[in-house]
Design a protein around this motif. Structure first.
Motif, PDB file in Angstrom:
ATOM      1  N   ALA A  55      -9.769   0.869  -1.219  1.00 51.38           N
ATOM      2  CA  ALA A  55      -8.880   1.221  -2.626  1.00 51.38           C
ATOM      3  C   ALA A  55      -7.776   0.167  -3.536  1.00 51.38           C
ATOM      4  O   ALA A  55      -7.009   0.538  -4.034  1.00 51.38           O
ATOM      5  CB  ALA A  55      -7.944   2.381  -2.117  1.00 51.38           C
ATOM      6  N   ASP A  56      -7.125  -1.029  -2.582  1.00 54.26           N
ATOM      7  CA  ASP A  56      -6.396  -1.147  -3.118  1.00 54.26           C
ATOM      8  C   ASP A  56      -5.044  -1.172  -2.975  1.00 54.26           C
ATOM      9  O   ASP A  56      -4.243  -0.574  -3.445  1.00 54.26           O
ATOM     10  CB  ASP A  56      -6.443  -2.644  -4.258  1.00 54.26           C
ATOM     11  N   HIS A  57      -5.020  -0.243  -1.455  1.00 51.11           N
ATOM     12  CA  HIS A  57      -3.844   0.354  -0.815  1.00 51.11           C
ATOM     13  C   HIS A  57      -4.049   0.289   0.220  1.00 51.11           C
ATOM     14  O   HIS A  57      -4.712   1.243   1.081  1.00 51.11           O
ATOM     15  CB  HIS A  57      -3.852   1.818  -1.798  1.00 51.11           C
ATOM     16  N   HIS A  58      -2.480   0.273   0.927  1.00 52.03           N
ATOM     17  CA  HIS A  58      -2.824  -0.066   2.577  1.00 52.03           C
ATOM     18  C   HIS A  58      -1.639   0.556   3.178  1.00 52.03           C
ATOM     19  O   HIS A  58      -0.611   0.727   2.812  1.00 52.03           O
ATOM     20  CB  HIS A  58      -2.656  -1.388   2.505  1.00 52.03           C
ATOM     21  N   PRO A  59      -1.792   1.475   4.360  1.00 54.94           N
ATOM     22  CA  PRO A  59      -0.577   2.064   4.769  1.00 54.94           C
ATOM     23  C   PRO A  59       0.417   0.762   5.845  1.00 54.94           C
ATOM     24  O   PRO A  59       0.466  -0.722   6.527  1.00 54.94           O
ATOM     25  CB  PRO A  59      -1.517   2.464   6.748  1.00 54.94           C
ATOM     26  N   LEU A  72       2.738   6.266   5.187  1.00 52.34           N
ATOM     27  CA  LEU A  72       2.059   6.073   3.611  1.00 52.34           C
ATOM     28  C   LEU A  72       3.540   6.177   2.479  1.00 52.34           C
ATOM     29  O   LEU A  72       3.967   7.061   2.274  1.00 52.34           O
ATOM     30  CB  LEU A  72       1.070   7.083   3.161  1.00 52.34           C
ATOM     31  N   THR A  73       3.089   5.660   1.696  1.00 55.87           N
ATOM     32  CA  THR A  73       4.530   5.167   0.001  1.00 55.87           C
ATOM     33  C   THR A  73       3.950   4.255  -0.190  1.00 55.87           C
ATOM     34  O   THR A  73       3.377   3.209   0.001  1.00 55.87           O
ATOM     35  CB  THR A  73       5.694   4.200   0.580  1.00 55.87           C
ATOM     36  N   THR A  74       4.481   3.933  -2.157  1.00 54.54           N
ATOM     37  CA  THR A  74       3.333   3.378  -3.107  1.00 54.54           C
ATOM     38  C   THR A  74       4.929   1.925  -2.650  1.00 54.54           C
ATOM     39  O   THR A  74       5.148   2.358  -4.079  1.00 54.54           O
ATOM     40  CB  THR A  74       2.848   3.561  -3.603  1.00 54.54           C
ATOM     41  N   HIS A  75       4.223   0.392  -3.128  1.00 57.68           N
ATOM     42  CA  HIS A  75       5.484  -0.097  -3.241  1.00 57.68           C
ATOM     43  C   HIS A  75       5.704  -0.519  -4.544  1.00 57.68           C
ATOM     44  O   HIS A  75       6.596  -0.824  -5.554  1.00 57.68           O
ATOM     45  CB  HIS A  75       4.530  -1.450  -2.424  1.00 57.68           C
ATOM     46  N   ASP A  76       4.138  -0.016  -5.443  1.00 51.16           N
ATOM     47  CA  ASP A  76       4.246  -0.446  -6.684  1.00 51.16           C
ATOM     48  C   ASP A  76       5.015   0.255  -7.762  1.00 51.16           C
ATOM     49  O   ASP A  76       5.645   0.066  -8.864  1.00 51.16           O
ATOM     50  CB  ASP A  76       2.979  -0.789  -7.186  1.00 51.16           C
ATOM     51  N   CYS A  77       5.749   1.202  -7.022  1.00 48.59           N
ATOM     52  CA  CYS A  77       5.799   2.835  -7.900  1.00 48.59           C
ATOM     53  C   CYS A  77       7.333   2.951  -7.489  1.00 48.59           C
ATOM     54  O   CYS A  77       8.328   3.978  -7.622  1.00 48.59           O
ATOM     55  CB  CYS A  77       5.401   3.507  -8.260  1.00 48.59           C
TER      56      CYS A  77
END
Ligand SMILES: C[C@H](O)[C@H](O)[C@H]1CNC2=NC(N)=NC(=O)C2=N1
Length: 96
Positions: A55-59, A72-77
Motif C-alpha cells: 500500500a506504500d503506507h507504513h505504521p 497510524l498517521t499520514t506524513h504526506d498530509c
C-alpha cells in the motif's frame, strides 16, 4: 488527493475500529495489540509489513515480546487520512 479526515469522518471511522484510540497531538489513531507470544506478535508484524509495503503506507510501531503498539498517521498530509483507516482495518483482519 491525499487529505486529512474531517472530525466527522474520523468519528465514523473510529466507530468501526474496536480498540483504536484517537491521539490528538499527532492527529493519529493508536492501538496496543497483545498476542500469545513473541512469535505471534512477530508474525502479525511480518504480515502487516507486506501489506504496508504493497500500500506504500507504513505504521509507526513498537514491539516488546507479545505486545505491538501501533500509531497510524499520514506524513504526506501531516494528519489522519483514509490510508490510515485502511491500514487499521487491514491490521484488524490480520490480528483476527
Ligand atoms: C515515498 C513514499 O511513497 C512515501 O514516503 C510514503 C511511504 N509511507 C508512508 N507511510 C505513512 N504512514 N505516511 C506517509 O505519508 C507515507 N508516505
Amino acid at each position: 488527493m491525499l487529505r486529512v479526515l474531517t472530525e466527522q469522518e474520523r468519528a465514523e471511522a473510529l466507530a468501526r475500529l474496536p480498540g483504536w484510540t484517537y491521539e490528538p497531538t499527532r492527529d493519529a489513531i493508536t492501538k496496543s495489540f497483545r498476542f500469545t507470544d513473541f512469535v505471534e506478535a512477530w508474525g502479525f508484524m511480518s504480515r502487516v509489513a507486506i501489506l504496508a509495503e504493497k500500500a506504500d503506507h507504513h505504521p509507526e510501531w513498537f514491539n516488546v515480546y507479545n505486545r505491538v503498539d501501533v500509531l497510524l498517521t499520514t506524513h504526506d498530509c501531516t494528519g489522519l487520512s483514509a490510508r490510515d483507516v485502511a491500514l487499521a482495518q487491514a491490521m484488524e483482519a490480520v490480528a483476527g
